[in-house]
Design an enzyme around this catalytic site. Structure first.
Site, PDB file in Angstrom:
ATOM      1  N   PHE A   1       8.912  -8.325  -2.225  1.00 17.92           N
ATOM      2  CA  PHE A   1      10.305  -8.581  -1.805  1.00 17.92           C
ATOM      3  C   PHE A   1      10.543 -10.057  -1.482  1.00 17.92           C
ATOM      4  O   PHE A   1      11.679 -10.469  -1.271  1.00 17.92           O
ATOM      5  CB  PHE A   1      10.616  -7.772  -0.528  1.00 17.92           C
ATOM      6  CG  PHE A   1       9.946  -8.353   0.697  1.00 17.92           C
ATOM      7  CD1 PHE A   1       8.607  -8.124   0.940  1.00 17.92           C
ATOM      8  CD2 PHE A   1      10.650  -9.175   1.578  1.00 17.92           C
ATOM      9  CE1 PHE A   1       7.968  -8.683   2.046  1.00 17.92           C
ATOM     10  CE2 PHE A   1      10.030  -9.730   2.686  1.00 17.92           C
ATOM     11  CZ  PHE A   1       8.679  -9.492   2.920  1.00 17.92           C
TER      12      PHE A   1
ATOM     13  N   ASP B   1       0.757  -3.818  -4.542  1.00 20.33           N
ATOM     14  CA  ASP B   1       1.364  -4.727  -3.556  1.00 20.33           C
ATOM     15  C   ASP B   1       1.457  -4.019  -2.208  1.00 20.33           C
ATOM     16  O   ASP B   1       1.886  -4.610  -1.218  1.00 20.33           O
ATOM     17  CB  ASP B   1       2.769  -5.124  -4.036  1.00 20.33           C
ATOM     18  CG  ASP B   1       3.428  -6.146  -3.119  1.00 20.33           C
ATOM     19  OD1 ASP B   1       2.815  -7.205  -2.880  1.00 20.33           O
ATOM     20  OD2 ASP B   1       4.546  -5.878  -2.617  1.00 20.33           O
TER      21      ASP B   1
ATOM     22  N   SER C   1       5.612   0.107  -4.517  1.00 22.23           N
ATOM     23  CA  SER C   1       6.563   0.890  -3.728  1.00 22.23           C
ATOM     24  C   SER C   1       6.064   1.144  -2.299  1.00 22.23           C
ATOM     25  O   SER C   1       6.472   0.432  -1.381  1.00 22.23           O
ATOM     26  CB  SER C   1       6.875   2.189  -4.451  1.00 22.23           C
ATOM     27  OG  SER C   1       8.006   2.779  -3.878  1.00 22.23           O
ATOM     28  N   ARG C   2       5.179   2.117  -2.127  1.00 22.50           N
ATOM     29  CA  ARG C   2       4.580   2.372  -0.810  1.00 22.50           C
ATOM     30  C   ARG C   2       3.149   2.871  -1.037  1.00 22.50           C
ATOM     31  O   ARG C   2       2.895   3.674  -1.939  1.00 22.50           O
ATOM     32  CB  ARG C   2       5.364   3.440  -0.033  1.00 22.50           C
ATOM     33  CG  ARG C   2       6.645   2.942   0.621  1.00 22.50           C
ATOM     34  CD  ARG C   2       6.419   1.958   1.772  1.00 22.50           C
ATOM     35  NE  ARG C   2       7.664   1.500   2.376  1.00 22.50           N
ATOM     36  CZ  ARG C   2       8.356   0.417   2.021  1.00 22.50           C
ATOM     37  NH1 ARG C   2       7.913  -0.362   1.047  1.00 22.50           N
ATOM     38  NH2 ARG C   2       9.471   0.081   2.648  1.00 22.50           N
TER      39      ARG C   2
ATOM     40  N   GLU D   1      -2.161  -0.366   5.078  1.00 15.17           N
ATOM     41  CA  GLU D   1      -1.836  -1.798   5.141  1.00 15.17           C
ATOM     42  C   GLU D   1      -1.401  -2.261   6.526  1.00 15.17           C
ATOM     43  O   GLU D   1      -1.491  -3.445   6.845  1.00 15.17           O
ATOM     44  CB  GLU D   1      -0.754  -2.155   4.118  1.00 15.17           C
ATOM     45  CG  GLU D   1       0.622  -1.591   4.425  1.00 15.17           C
ATOM     46  CD  GLU D   1       1.679  -2.056   3.434  1.00 15.17           C
ATOM     47  OE1 GLU D   1       1.497  -1.849   2.234  1.00 15.17           O
ATOM     48  OE2 GLU D   1       2.695  -2.624   3.886  1.00 15.17           O
TER      49      GLU D   1
ATOM     50  N   HIS E   1       1.957  -7.017   0.123  1.00 18.49           N
ATOM     51  CA  HIS E   1       3.361  -6.629   0.333  1.00 18.49           C
ATOM     52  C   HIS E   1       4.303  -7.840   0.275  1.00 18.49           C
ATOM     53  O   HIS E   1       5.059  -8.104   1.207  1.00 18.49           O
ATOM     54  CB  HIS E   1       3.530  -5.873   1.655  1.00 18.49           C
ATOM     55  CG  HIS E   1       4.628  -4.851   1.573  1.00 18.49           C
ATOM     56  ND1 HIS E   1       4.510  -3.579   2.060  1.00 18.49           N
ATOM     57  CD2 HIS E   1       5.864  -4.910   1.021  1.00 18.49           C
ATOM     58  CE1 HIS E   1       5.623  -2.903   1.845  1.00 18.49           C
ATOM     59  NE2 HIS E   1       6.468  -3.702   1.203  1.00 18.49           N
TER      60      HIS E   1
ATOM     61  N   LYS F   1      17.295   1.519  -7.972  1.00 14.15           N
ATOM     62  CA  LYS F   1      17.683   0.114  -8.174  1.00 14.15           C
ATOM     63  C   LYS F   1      16.531  -0.713  -8.747  1.00 14.15           C
ATOM     64  O   LYS F   1      16.702  -1.479  -9.691  1.00 14.15           O
ATOM     65  CB  LYS F   1      18.158  -0.468  -6.837  1.00 14.15           C
ATOM     66  CG  LYS F   1      19.462   0.166  -6.357  1.00 14.15           C
ATOM     67  CD  LYS F   1      19.901  -0.334  -5.014  1.00 14.15           C
ATOM     68  CE  LYS F   1      19.168   0.268  -3.851  1.00 14.15           C
ATOM     69  NZ  LYS F   1      19.307   1.719  -3.659  1.00 14.15           N
TER      70      LYS F   1
HETATM   71  P1  NAD Z   1      16.282   3.658  -4.722  1.00 15.38           P
HETATM   72  O1  NAD Z   1      16.632   4.610  -3.638  1.00 15.38           O
HETATM   73  O2  NAD Z   1      17.367   2.864  -5.375  1.00 15.38           O
HETATM   74  O3  NAD Z   1      15.497   4.454  -5.893  1.00 15.38           O
HETATM   75  C1  NAD Z   1      14.502   5.393  -5.657  1.00 15.38           C
HETATM   76  C2  NAD Z   1      14.506   6.369  -6.827  1.00 15.38           C
HETATM   77  O4  NAD Z   1      13.409   7.265  -6.669  1.00 15.38           O
HETATM   78  C3  NAD Z   1      15.790   7.218  -6.897  1.00 15.38           C
HETATM   79  O5  NAD Z   1      16.359   7.139  -8.197  1.00 15.38           O
HETATM   80  C4  NAD Z   1      15.295   8.619  -6.590  1.00 15.38           C
HETATM   81  O6  NAD Z   1      16.021   9.630  -7.291  1.00 15.38           O
HETATM   82  C5  NAD Z   1      13.859   8.529  -7.097  1.00 15.38           C
HETATM   83  N1  NAD Z   1      13.010   9.601  -6.592  1.00 15.38           N
HETATM   84  C6  NAD Z   1      13.166  10.369  -5.487  1.00 15.38           C
HETATM   85  N2  NAD Z   1      12.186  11.293  -5.423  1.00 15.38           N
HETATM   86  C7  NAD Z   1      11.407  11.111  -6.519  1.00 15.38           C
HETATM   87  C8  NAD Z   1      10.273  11.766  -7.032  1.00 15.38           C
HETATM   88  N3  NAD Z   1       9.728  12.824  -6.389  1.00 15.38           N
HETATM   89  N4  NAD Z   1       9.743  11.319  -8.180  1.00 15.38           N
HETATM   90  C9  NAD Z   1      10.280  10.276  -8.839  1.00 15.38           C
HETATM   91  N5  NAD Z   1      11.388   9.619  -8.421  1.00 15.38           N
HETATM   92  C10 NAD Z   1      11.940  10.042  -7.274  1.00 15.38           C
HETATM   93  O7  NAD Z   1      15.174   2.709  -4.116  1.00 15.38           O
HETATM   94  P2  NAD Z   1      14.741   1.251  -4.634  1.00 15.38           P
HETATM   95  O8  NAD Z   1      15.578   0.221  -3.978  1.00 15.38           O
HETATM   96  O9  NAD Z   1      14.634   1.270  -6.111  1.00 15.38           O
HETATM   97  O10 NAD Z   1      13.286   1.140  -3.959  1.00 15.38           O
HETATM   98  C11 NAD Z   1      12.227   1.979  -4.372  1.00 15.38           C
HETATM   99  C12 NAD Z   1      11.089   1.844  -3.376  1.00 15.38           C
HETATM  100  O11 NAD Z   1      10.545   0.518  -3.479  1.00 15.38           O
HETATM  101  C13 NAD Z   1      11.489   1.951  -1.896  1.00 15.38           C
HETATM  102  O12 NAD Z   1      11.510   3.296  -1.473  1.00 15.38           O
HETATM  103  C14 NAD Z   1      10.427   1.161  -1.189  1.00 15.38           C
HETATM  104  O13 NAD Z   1       9.399   2.053  -0.805  1.00 15.38           O
HETATM  105  C15 NAD Z   1       9.881   0.219  -2.259  1.00 15.38           C
HETATM  106  N6  NAD Z   1      10.096  -1.216  -1.942  1.00 15.38           N
HETATM  107  C16 NAD Z   1       9.016  -2.047  -1.940  1.00 15.38           C
HETATM  108  C17 NAD Z   1       9.191  -3.394  -1.659  1.00 15.38           C
HETATM  109  C18 NAD Z   1       8.029  -4.366  -1.682  1.00 15.38           C
HETATM  110  O14 NAD Z   1       8.172  -5.504  -1.198  1.00 15.38           O
HETATM  111  N7  NAD Z   1       6.875  -4.013  -2.219  1.00 15.38           N
HETATM  112  C19 NAD Z   1      10.470  -3.879  -1.368  1.00 15.38           C
HETATM  113  C20 NAD Z   1      11.553  -2.999  -1.410  1.00 15.38           C
HETATM  114  C21 NAD Z   1      11.368  -1.654  -1.690  1.00 15.38           C
END
Ligand code: NAD
Length: 331
Positions: A298, A258, A233-234, A263, A295, A154
């Site tokens: 979001f 971020d 992401s993380r 953290e 962080h 997403k």
């Molecule tokens: P999502 O589940 O929609 O998308 C994650 C994508 O990563 C999927 O398409 C999946 O196929 C892919 N993936 C899985 N394994 C992989 C790999 N080995 N290599 C590459 N891609 C791979 O998740 P999202 O909603 O897009 O969120 C992504 C990440 O963002 C979350 O897991 C979370 O850790 C992080 N996040 C951070 C914040 C923030 O405030 N900084 C907020 C929300 C989410």
């Protein structure tokens, strides 16, 4: 239904109270993080509501289950902080908020890229100091720039959409390619090729055993010298000492994060009067080409409204004994 809300800040209370006018749950807000040490606060609460730096390891889950908790409601999409196998063994249900605003995170990611590339943090301070020199502020065009997206779910998809607007060449790596991204003109390649060809690399995959330290000394060695690396992401996706070495050698020309591996001991708190003990973090802070936000990707009004509404709806499904679409199950 009594709900114990951990790691709560004023903004959590504001948005959860507003959403609760439709539900009338008994919400109790606790400031501490939920860990094995603080789990006793949740005694007799059937529901605990937690955020990303609460640690629901086996020890904490055992205490919760013994005290009568039945549901763990995450206010986040990520669930890497929950021992799902232990939760299943104890009969605890885990629910999450899978999507609350992918735009918020994607837009923050783009903000970090612009800030680093055009050195807006330096420009802002300079002009306030009546220093109008442009020395040291040179950037590069995003138009035609090869941008590598690791994870096109997403958030990665929203990010691709925005970067297409800048006219970037979009590359991606994801074990499950996204047709909407392909329609946008994203080219899927192997991770090694993405790393070797991109001038900007942005991480949007979840933290899992397979993605832990996906950016490490070996992968950093293949970066084009001066590459911009962004992680919203993380923290655990990047091996911090390895990226510090790569910044020193010039292999990484810009780093925007971020999220940070350690953290949980830092973010979401005002530590401005404290001597930070994390030497890696302090070293990163000292580099002129590193931008750290705590962080906050979001953190938009829209996202907080969606998090609060989905969290309370998840609890309502559980309370009604209905299967919850947002339940997190062991893969
Ligand atoms: P999502 O589940 O929609 O998308 C994650 C994508 O990563 C999927 O398409 C999946 O196929 C892919 N993936 C899985 N394994 C992989 C790999 N080995 N290599 C590459 N891609 C791979 O998740 P999202 O909603 O897009 O969120 C992504 C990440 O963002 C979350 O897991 C979370 O850790 C992080 N996040 C951070 C914040 C923030 O405030 N900084 C907020 C929300 C989410």
């Amino acid at each position: 239904m009594k709900v114990a809300i951990f790691s709560s800040k004023t903004y959590d209370q504001q948005f959860l109270d507003a959403a609760n006018t439709d539900h009338h749950y008994e919400l109790t807000f606790f400031e501490p993080r939920l860990t094995a040490t603080t789990a006793s606060l949740a005694k007799d609460f059937p529901v605990v509501c937690v955020f990303i730096n609460d640690r629901l390891d086996a020890e904490a889950l055992e205490i919760l289950a013994a005290q009568g908790t039945q549901l763990v409601a995450l206010r986040s999409a990520g669930f890497n902080n929950v021992d799902l196998a232990k939760a299943a063994e104890l009969g605890l249900t885990v629910v999450r908020v899978p999507a609350y605003s992918p735009y918020s995170v994607a837009e923050h990611t783009v903000g970090m890229i612009l800030m680093l590339n055009r050195k807006l943090y330096r420009a802002y301070n300079r002009v306030r100091d009546d220093n109008f020199s442009l020395e040291g502020l040179l950037g590069f065009d995003l138009h035609n720039c090869p941008v590598g997206i690791v994870g096109t779910g997403k958030i990665g998809q929203c990010f691709a959409q925005i970067m297409k607007g800048f006219g970037c060449q979009l590359l991606a790596y994801d074990p499950y390619p996204n047709t909407a991204c392909m329609e946008l003109g994203v080219t899927y390649v192997a991770l090694a090729d993405l790393i070797a060809q991109s001038k900007i690399i942005s991480l949007h995959c979840p933290l899992m055993p397979e993605t832990h330290h996906i950016i490490n000394a070996e992968t950093l060695a293949v970066f084009q010298p001066g590459t911009m690396l962004i992680n919203t992401s993380r923290g655990g996706l990047i091996d911090t000492p390895a990226v510090i070495d790569a910044i020193k050698s010039g292999q990484v020309g810009y780093l925007g994060i971020d999220v940070y591996e350690q953290e949980e001991n830092l973010f979401f708190e005002d530590l401005s009067d404290t001597v930070i003990q994390d030497d890696h973090f302090q070293l990163l802070q000292s580099f002129p080409n590193v931008l750290i936000t705590a962080h906050q990707a979001f953190f938009t009004r829209n996202a907080l409204e969606n998090i609060a509404n989905t969290t309370l709806n998840n609890i309502a499904e559980f309370a009604a004994g209905r299967p919850c679409v947002n339940q997190v199950k062991l893969a």
